[in-house]
Design a protein around this motif. Structure first.
Motif, PDB file in Angstrom:
ATOM      1  N   HIS A 197       0.268  -1.254  -0.401  1.00  0.00           N
ATOM      2  CA  HIS A 197       0.005   0.319  -0.428  1.00  0.00           C
ATOM      3  C   HIS A 197       0.989   1.242   0.393  1.00  0.00           C
ATOM      4  CE1 HIS A 197      -3.758   2.031  -0.259  1.00  0.00           C
ATOM      5  NE2 HIS A 197      -3.517   2.396   1.295  1.00  0.00           N
ATOM      6  N   THR A 198       0.034   2.360  -0.316  1.00  0.00           N
ATOM      7  CA  THR A 198       0.942   3.631  -0.240  1.00  0.00           C
ATOM      8  C   THR A 198       1.189   4.022   0.845  1.00  0.00           C
ATOM      9  OG1 THR A 198      -1.373   4.804  -0.112  1.00  0.00           O
ATOM     10  CG2 THR A 198      -0.707   4.262  -2.821  1.00  0.00           C
ATOM     11  N   TRP A 199       0.976   4.050   2.139  1.00  0.00           N
ATOM     12  CA  TRP A 199       1.362   4.705   3.613  1.00  0.00           C
ATOM     13  C   TRP A 199       3.122   4.465   3.115  1.00  0.00           C
ATOM     14  CZ3 TRP A 199      -3.069   1.273   6.090  1.00  0.00           C
ATOM     15  CH2 TRP A 199      -4.584   1.802   6.247  1.00  0.00           C
ATOM     16  N   ARG A 200       3.656   5.327   3.936  1.00  0.00           N
ATOM     17  CA  ARG A 200       4.903   5.436   4.637  1.00  0.00           C
ATOM     18  C   ARG A 200       5.310   4.077   5.030  1.00  0.00           C
ATOM     19  NH1 ARG A 200       7.367   7.251   8.795  1.00  0.00           N
ATOM     20  NH2 ARG A 200       6.045   8.253  10.354  1.00  0.00           N
ATOM     21  N   SER A 201       4.483   3.763   6.484  1.00  0.00           N
ATOM     22  CA  SER A 201       4.968   3.225   6.934  1.00  0.00           C
ATOM     23  C   SER A 201       5.085   2.085   6.407  1.00  0.00           C
ATOM     24  CB  SER A 201       3.513   2.873   7.966  1.00  0.00           C
ATOM     25  OG  SER A 201       3.061   3.826   9.019  1.00  0.00           O
ATOM     26  N   VAL A 202       5.014   1.449   5.230  1.00  0.00           N
ATOM     27  CA  VAL A 202       4.702  -0.364   4.766  1.00  0.00           C
ATOM     28  C   VAL A 202       6.290  -0.263   4.622  1.00  0.00           C
ATOM     29  CG1 VAL A 202       4.656  -0.948   2.414  1.00  0.00           C
ATOM     30  CG2 VAL A 202       2.294   0.155   3.707  1.00  0.00           C
ATOM     31  N   SER A 207      10.972  -0.691   8.665  1.00  0.00           N
ATOM     32  CA  SER A 207      12.134  -1.071   8.425  1.00  0.00           C
ATOM     33  C   SER A 207      12.954  -0.606  10.312  1.00  0.00           C
ATOM     34  CB  SER A 207      12.661   0.119   7.443  1.00  0.00           C
ATOM     35  OG  SER A 207      13.806   0.476   7.474  1.00  0.00           O
ATOM     36  N   SER A 208      12.537   0.288  10.667  1.00  0.00           N
ATOM     37  CA  SER A 208      12.633   1.315  11.706  1.00  0.00           C
ATOM     38  C   SER A 208      12.481   0.442  12.706  1.00  0.00           C
ATOM     39  CB  SER A 208      12.492   2.161  11.984  1.00  0.00           C
ATOM     40  OG  SER A 208      12.308   2.512  13.472  1.00  0.00           O
ATOM     41  N   ALA A 209      11.098  -0.366  12.714  1.00  0.00           N
ATOM     42  CA  ALA A 209      10.777  -1.678  13.890  1.00  0.00           C
ATOM     43  C   ALA A 209      11.917  -2.749  13.783  1.00  0.00           C
ATOM     44  CB  ALA A 209       9.296  -2.528  13.742  1.00  0.00           C
ATOM     45  N   GLN A 210      12.685  -3.342  12.501  1.00  0.00           N
ATOM     46  CA  GLN A 210      13.290  -4.092  12.906  1.00  0.00           C
ATOM     47  C   GLN A 210      14.936  -3.802  12.574  1.00  0.00           C
ATOM     48  OE1 GLN A 210      11.494  -6.336   9.040  1.00  0.00           O
ATOM     49  NE2 GLN A 210       9.418  -7.071  10.621  1.00  0.00           N
ATOM     50  N   THR A 211      15.352  -2.733  12.237  1.00  0.00           N
ATOM     51  CA  THR A 211      16.774  -2.329  12.333  1.00  0.00           C
ATOM     52  C   THR A 211      17.327  -1.748  13.604  1.00  0.00           C
ATOM     53  OG1 THR A 211      16.449  -0.673  11.359  1.00  0.00           O
ATOM     54  CG2 THR A 211      16.828  -2.195   9.572  1.00  0.00           C
ATOM     55  N   GLN A 226      14.588  -2.016   2.155  1.00  0.00           N
ATOM     56  CA  GLN A 226      13.945  -2.131   2.640  1.00  0.00           C
ATOM     57  C   GLN A 226      12.700  -0.941   1.061  1.00  0.00           C
ATOM     58  OE1 GLN A 226      12.769  -4.289   4.774  1.00  0.00           O
ATOM     59  NE2 GLN A 226      10.319  -3.880   4.481  1.00  0.00           N
ATOM     60  N   TYR A 227      13.569  -0.035   0.966  1.00  0.00           N
ATOM     61  CA  TYR A 227      12.858   1.030  -0.036  1.00  0.00           C
ATOM     62  C   TYR A 227      13.440   0.020  -1.844  1.00  0.00           C
ATOM     63  CZ  TYR A 227      10.584   4.922   1.260  1.00  0.00           C
ATOM     64  OH  TYR A 227       9.765   6.544   2.341  1.00  0.00           O
ATOM     65  N   ASP A 228      15.100  -0.373  -1.617  1.00  0.00           N
ATOM     66  CA  ASP A 228      15.423  -0.983  -2.862  1.00  0.00           C
ATOM     67  C   ASP A 228      14.287  -2.881  -2.362  1.00  0.00           C
ATOM     68  OD1 ASP A 228      17.501   0.396  -2.760  1.00  0.00           O
ATOM     69  OD2 ASP A 228      18.899  -0.909  -2.014  1.00  0.00           O
ATOM     70  N   PRO A 291       3.442 -14.051   9.871  1.00  0.00           N
ATOM     71  CA  PRO A 291       4.033 -13.187  10.550  1.00  0.00           C
ATOM     72  C   PRO A 291       4.354 -12.038   9.954  1.00  0.00           C
ATOM     73  CG  PRO A 291       4.706 -15.111  11.488  1.00  0.00           C
ATOM     74  CD  PRO A 291       3.771 -15.583  10.773  1.00  0.00           C
ATOM     75  N   MET A 292       5.140 -10.741   9.725  1.00  0.00           N
ATOM     76  CA  MET A 292       5.750 -10.267   8.975  1.00  0.00           C
ATOM     77  C   MET A 292       6.856 -10.542   7.955  1.00  0.00           C
ATOM     78  SD  MET A 292       4.113  -7.123   8.024  1.00  0.00           S
ATOM     79  CE  MET A 292       5.574  -5.664   8.006  1.00  0.00           C
ATOM     80  N   PRO A 293       6.908 -10.498   7.113  1.00  0.00           N
ATOM     81  CA  PRO A 293       9.066 -10.784   6.838  1.00  0.00           C
ATOM     82  C   PRO A 293       9.900 -10.372   7.292  1.00  0.00           C
ATOM     83  CG  PRO A 293       7.311 -10.818   4.708  1.00  0.00           C
ATOM     84  CD  PRO A 293       6.280 -10.372   6.200  1.00  0.00           C
ATOM     85  N   GLN A 294      10.904 -10.715   7.853  1.00  0.00           N
ATOM     86  CA  GLN A 294      11.683 -10.525   9.057  1.00  0.00           C
ATOM     87  C   GLN A 294      13.216  -9.207   8.069  1.00  0.00           C
ATOM     88  OE1 GLN A 294      11.008  -9.702  12.167  1.00  0.00           O
ATOM     89  NE2 GLN A 294       9.410 -10.375  11.576  1.00  0.00           N
ATOM     90  N   ALA A 295      13.265  -8.074   7.967  1.00  0.00           N
ATOM     91  CA  ALA A 295      15.109  -7.805   7.721  1.00  0.00           C
ATOM     92  C   ALA A 295      15.919  -8.612   7.644  1.00  0.00           C
ATOM     93  CB  ALA A 295      15.069  -6.615   8.373  1.00  0.00           C
ATOM     94  N   GLY A 296      16.015 -10.415   9.645  1.00  0.00           N
ATOM     95  CA  GLY A 296      16.728 -11.331   9.196  1.00  0.00           C
ATOM     96  C   GLY A 296      16.381 -11.877   9.766  1.00  0.00           C
ATOM     97  N   SER A 297      16.878 -13.361   9.951  1.00  0.00           N
ATOM     98  CA  SER A 297      16.663 -14.527  10.420  1.00  0.00           C
ATOM     99  C   SER A 297      16.378 -14.678  11.569  1.00  0.00           C
ATOM    100  CB  SER A 297      17.358 -15.700   9.632  1.00  0.00           C
ATOM    101  OG  SER A 297      18.974 -15.490   9.967  1.00  0.00           O
TER     102      SER A 297
END
Length: 424
Positions: A197-202, A207-211, A226-228, A291-297
């Motif tokens: 979706h278009t919201w910036r939180s997506v 990204s903030s939460a997981q990094t 996350q942008y890439d 679950p939401m996908p994660q930045a790392g395992s």
């Protein structure tokens, strides 16, 4: 997250506006008394869109059934006007007993002004390990509100389109690969593997939460991966382009329910809406949650979200009864009441989860159940007197990046420059 920053005071509101708001914020029964005609203690609760927000009726009916000596009366306010209306009511000395805290930013402002009664003793009696969002109301060790619901982001998916693929412990790389795999067709028959979706939180909040990145800090390099990923999905035509979604005002609901996208990251509040639509015959999708996908395992599930709470007005006419309602609503009984209608409660237990997943139409598979117990839920946006201004800057630059008007590096650099020059 503890609210440790001192919030700036805004200019005082004019008396006329305060009096007008107080006069127009009428309760559903039209009465203005501390007790009802049958002698029950009246507790007035400020809330929004009472007729179309079923959680409020569920809580009020459930509480009154267990507390027949208390008459809970809704003070109904339009959702779009709610924060401003409550702000004006409090400035004018309104005596509405309970105030629904629509967001943590407003809560922190009211509490810092001394407009709410402390609920620190009530919070001390809670099993904090069973709550999501409770710490967001910790104001330097004191509590002035207790959450009754806590929404957080998960991955919704179309079971028929996903098939036997394992979504239990996805990284974002895994998610992107699956999105490409699920993408099929072309033209009007095009089916995307995912919809962002278009919201910036997506992009930014997850990204903030997981990094561990700070959205208020001015250094936004942690957004880059996350942008890439998001732009890579657009380039691979595995996700609807941001510009198309924005210009055509695409809804996330339509993408999943009409089979246009196999996976959609979204807040847990969507579950109740999907159930309601299905009951009304508006969709027949077989959906699930992962679950939401994660930045790392690593096995931990980190996501973001926002709690909703009740507070007691410092000028409440019936403070003791109001505290009783707030404590009940935020506890196991209130959790069961909202879980019965598919709303995510702040308090969770095996019994409450059983209630939540017993709602007709709710997916009851093991993965969906596990999804509702994330390891960590970070507040969607940190609270500060600078939050609103920074949020606007990040939103504007997000749109520039996702529409291709700026590169990721250019947009991230501009976010930092603007936050430092315009806000900090």
């Amino acid at each position: 997250m503890k609210l440790t920053k001192k919030l700036a005071r805004i200019a005082p509101l004019v008396v006329a506006a305060a009096l007008t708001a107080t006069a127009t914020a009428c309760d559903a029964s039209g009465t203005d008394s501390a007790s009802s005609s049958d002698g029950r203690t009246v507790v007035k609760v400020a809330l929004w869109n009472y007729k179309t927000t079923p959680e409020f009726k569920a809580l009020i009916d459930g509480f009154e059934a267990e507390n027949p000596g208390i008459d809970v009366q809704p003070v109904d306010i339009l959702a779009d006007n709610y924060p401003e209306k409550v702000t004006t009511m409090l400035a004018g000395g309104d005596t509405t007993d309970v105030l629904t805290m629509k967001n943590v930013t407003d809560y922190a402002r009211y509490a810092s002004r001394g407009q709410l009664l402390p609920l620190t003793d009530e919070a001390a009696g809670l099993d904090k390990a069973s709550y999501s969002g409770l710490d967001d109301y910790d104001l330097k060790g004191d509590y002035f509100a207790l959450p009754y619901r806590s929404d957080f982001w998960v991955l919704f998916y179309n079971k028929d389109m996903v098939g036997t693929e394992d979504l239990s412990e996805l990284t974002w790389d895994d998610y992107a690969k699956l999105a490409k795999k699920f993408t099929k067709g072309s033209g009007s028959d095009k089916v995307y593997g995912t919809y962002l979706h278009t919201w910036r939180s997506v992009v930014q909040a997850v990204s903030s939460a997981q990094t561990g990145g700070d959205q208020l800090g001015g250094d936004y390099a942690f957004f880059k991966d996350q942008y890439d990923m998001a732009l890579g999905l657009q380039k691979a035509k595995a996700a609807l382009p941001f510009s198309t979604a924005s210009s055509n005002q695409i809804t996330y609901d339509s993408q999943l329910t009409t089979g246009k996208a196999a996976m959609v990251p979204m807040g847990s509040w969507w579950a109740a809406a999907l159930l309601a639509e299905k009951a009304q015959g508006k969709n027949d999708i077989d959906w699930g949650m992962a679950p939401m996908p994660q930045a790392g395992s690593g096995g931990k599930t980190v996501t973001f979200g926002s709690p909703t709470a009740f507070a007691v007005n410092k000028k409440a006419r019936n403070a003791d009864a109001a505290k009783k309602f707030v404590t009940w609503a935020s506890g196991p009984e209130g959790a069961a009441a909202v879980a019965k209608i598919g709303v995510t409660p702040a308090y969770t237990s095996d019994k409450v989860l059983d209630t939540f997943f017993s709602v007709e139409g709710m997916p009851a598979d093991a993965l969906s159940r596990r999804t509702m117990q994330p390891t960590t839920v970070q507040l969607e946006m940190p609270v500060s007197d600078k939050t609103s201004d920074i949020d606007q800057i990040l939103k504007e630059e997000h749109e520039m990046i996702m529409s291709g008007e700026k590169s990721v590096d250019e947009g991230i650099k501009e976010m930092g420059r603007r936050v430092k020059d315009e806000v900090q």
